[in-house]
Design an enzyme around this catalytic site. Structure first.
Site, PDB file in Angstrom:
ATOM      1  NE  ARG A   9      -1.050   7.738   2.478  1.00  0.00           N
ATOM      2  CZ  ARG A   9      -1.789   7.618   3.581  1.00  0.00           C
ATOM      3  NH1 ARG A   9      -1.281   7.121   4.701  1.00  0.00           N
ATOM      4  NH2 ARG A   9      -3.058   8.014   3.586  1.00  0.00           N
ATOM      5  CG  LEU A  44     -14.992  10.748 -15.350  1.00  0.00           C
ATOM      6  CD1 LEU A  44     -14.092  11.938 -15.084  1.00  0.00           C
ATOM      7  CD2 LEU A  44     -14.402   9.500 -14.706  1.00  0.00           C
ATOM      8  CD  GLU A  66      -2.447   8.174  11.221  1.00  0.00           C
ATOM      9  OE1 GLU A  66      -2.323   8.433  12.421  1.00  0.00           O
ATOM     10  OE2 GLU A  66      -2.045   7.130  10.714  1.00  0.00           O
TER      11      GLU A  66
END
Length: 396
Positions: free
Chosen positions: A102, A350, A375
């Site tokens: 991404r 998990l 950002e």
């Protein structure tokens, strides 16, 4: 209210029915990106992450270009002209595979391409954007420096006029795509204030050594940019990109994609925890049947789908031309923070297996540690919202 027999069945994957808010075109775009990521990325991502590389990045970029994922919400010049919501859905699916993927798309489309599209000349747009939209040209965005991240106004990279040319010198740090890019959008101090420059990476004096030894975003190309008296013609300047308004508007566009993307990493981790809880047995029963595990799953589901709803709301505002930067800060602050917490809680379900690359949870958690601070750090977005709420500037 319809009778209970008329209600649609409860969907554990979409407990709030958010898909009802999406058009058939929205769903088709989402599903095509999800299918591509499942086929091209998920079978290999653990190995890429462990090796600390993103092999075949140029081929992946071309495939992403064919999907229309590069500069997706931009108009013209070969760009898809998709809605903000559709771009957000693509970011969610890409980050569900890996944050590095991404990031590649965000830097290409929301930073480098967006800067040229919004602030560039027609000549610059025609020269660069069609190739970038197709993934044939990879771009990067140089703003952060070794000593200046949250305070870009203090950048040291500078450009000076020499005759009819500009000469750039300085360094940029933590630049996604840097060492594989053919073009860099670089911001520099000048006697006329901060200006943006479109820099071909083949220009003499430009180099981009790759940054190694990362424990986050390992399946991503991260570089330093070194500009040693890089000489550029006047036409390299972004004519409409004067002052900090230019780079900050680009960052706001990229942050919007993060609001969606972080929920992709969270969803992947949450789904792993749900699946594991149904098959992992302790005390002669699946751990998903224990109250404490169900409480964790319920809390994660609430935050995950609240975050997706928030992203959807911001996307509709962007499509309507009503999205403010403070609202983007709201989304990034909340969604990345909650995504990390979902990953951490999933890891507890998990157990020891949560640290294994056989599952995506720890990989997403470590990636999100980078997403949390790039950002705009948590603190900067808190101060953006603080100023908006009080009218008082706490930055200085």
């Amino acid at each position: 209210m319809p009778a209970p027999s008329k209600l649609p069945p409860f969907d554990p994957a979409d407990p709030l029915g958010i898909d009802d808010l999406l058009s058939p075109e929205d769903l088709a775009i989402r599903d095509s990106v999800r299918s591509w990521a499942a086929d091209r990325v998920l079978p290999h991502i653990a190995e890429w992450y462990e090796r600390g590389e993103l092999p075949g990045i140029r081929e992946l970029a071309k495939e992403l270009g064919s999907l229309g994922a590069l500069g997706m919400s931009l108009e013209g010049y070969g760009c898809a002209g998709a809605s903000a919501v559709q771009y957000g859905l693509a970011c969610l699916e890409l980050e569900a595979a890996d944050s590095g993927l991404r990031s590649l798309v965000s830097v290409q489309g929301s930073l480098a391409m967006y800067a040229i599209h919004r602030f560039g000349s027609e000549e610059q747009k025609q020269r660069w954007l069609p190739g970038m939209a197709a993934g044939e040209i990879i771009g990067c965005f140089g703003l952060t420096e070794p000593d200046h991240g949250s305070d870009p106004a203090s950048m040291r990279t500078h450009a000076k006029r020499e005759g009819g040319d500009w000469v750039l010198s300085g360094r940029k740090m933590w630049i996604t795509n840097g060492s594989v890019a053919q073009v860099a959008v670089v911001w520099a101090q000048t006697d006329e204030g901060i200006r943006g420059f479109v820099v071909p990476t083949e220009a003499p004096g430009f180099s981009a050594p790759e940054i190694k030894h990362k424990w986050s975003l390992r399946a991503s190309v991260t570089s330093e940019l070194v500009l040693d008296e890089v000489r550029l013609p006047e036409e390299a300047v972004l004519p409409e990109g004067a002052g900090l308004r230019g780079p900050l508007s680009c960052l706001s566009h990229a942050r919007y994609g993060i609001v969606w993307g972080a929920m992709g990493a969270a969803r992947s981790s949450f789904e792993s925890a749900v699946a594991y809880s149904k098959t992992r047995e302790q005390f002669d029963r699946p751990i998903g049947g224990f109250q404490l595990t169900q409480a964790k799953l319920a809390d994660m589901a609430v935050e995950l789908h609240k975050g997706i709803l928030l992203a959807h709301h911001l996307g509709r505002r962007m499509d309507a031309g009503r999205l403010r930067p403070e609202q983007v800060s709201f989304g990034k602050l909340n969604n990345v923070r909650e995504a990390i917490e979902i990953c951490r809680t999933s890891r507890t379900i998990l157990g020891a297996n949560g640290i294994s690359l056989e599952y995506p949870v720890m990989r997403h958690a470590t990636n999100l540690e980078s997403v949390l601070t790039y950002e705009g750090t948590v603190e900067m977005h808190q101060l953006v919202l603080g100023k908006a709420l009080t009218g008082l500037d706490a930055f200085r």
